[in-house]
Design an enzyme around this catalytic site. Structure first.
Site: not given
Ligand code: GAR
Length: 203
Positions: A15, A17, A113, A154, A184
């Site tokens: 989490g 993001n 992504h 995507d 991100e």
């Molecule tokens: C992030 O890097 C996000 O971009 C990726 O998973 C991670 C989640 O991190 N998402 C994908 O690959 C979706 N296709 P987080 O839980 O720390 O935000």
């Protein structure tokens, strides 16, 4: 001022993001939206702790508790509708939503992504795997993309992208962290604000 756009954030893991979104609301980078609910498809996701620590409702909805994908998605729809959510943000949500779901919320679901789409994306490309493949290919530049979600994994319209340099000796983990920090956590809040502003304008 018109009411803020209510946002649901869908998560599966750490989490970071989601945290970037919470911080952006607190700092006023996101002015036109507020996070109403966090939905996780994994009961041990640290993202749920982040929601709790910030006084945001956090719910776990597990696919295994439902007969099929349709019933699982119906539960998510019910939660979203009960709360008047107008924007759904996929922030590390590791489950592909069916066309039935994405059609109903056309231009109202966005995803972050961890690559420059159309590279290293689509079915099977998620999380660390994306960075492993980028390093295998030997690209010198990667990055992140925020895009609308449609029935193609995507494949929806791109909202924002940011490039990040790959360095010699990068490991997938080191590269993942750099892509998060430099791309991100910046373009996801910026995109959310952009879309919220647009939704309010159209009201
Ligand atoms: C992030 O890097 C996000 O971009 C990726 O998973 C991670 C989640 O991190 N998402 C994908 O690959 C979706 N296709 P987080 O839980 O720390 O935000």
């Amino acid at each position: 001022m018109k009411n803020k756009v209510k946002i649901a954030v869908l998560v599966s893991g750490g989490g970071t993001n989601l945290q970037a979104l919470i911080d952006a609301v607190n700092k006023g980078i996101i002015k036109n939206g507020e996070i109403s609910v966090v939905i996780s498809n994994n009961s041990s996701a640290f993202a749920l702790e982040r929601a709790k620590n910030n006084g945001i409702e956090g719910l776990t909805i597990l696919k295994k508790d439902f007969a099929d994908q349709l019933a699982f998605e119906q539960k998510i729809k019910d939660v979203i509708k009960e709360r008047g959510v107008e924007l759904i943000v996929l922030a590390g949500f590791m489950s592909i939503l069916s066309e039935n779901f994405t059609r109903e919320f056309s231009n109202r679901i966005i995803n972050v992504h961890p690559s420059l789409i159309p590279s290293f994306c689509g079915k099977g490309y998620y999380g660390l795997k994306v960075h492993e493949e980028a390093l295998k290919k030997g690209v010198k530049v990667t990055g992140a993309t925020v895009h609308f979600v449609n029935e193609i994994p995507d494949g929806g319209e791109i909202i924002m992208q940011k490039a990040v340099k790959v360095r010699d000796n990068d490991t997938p983990e080191i590269l993942q962290r750099r892509v998060m920090e430099q791309a991100e956590w910046k373009i996801l809040p910026q995109s959310v604000e952009k879309i919220c502003k647009k939704i309010i304008k159209e009201k």
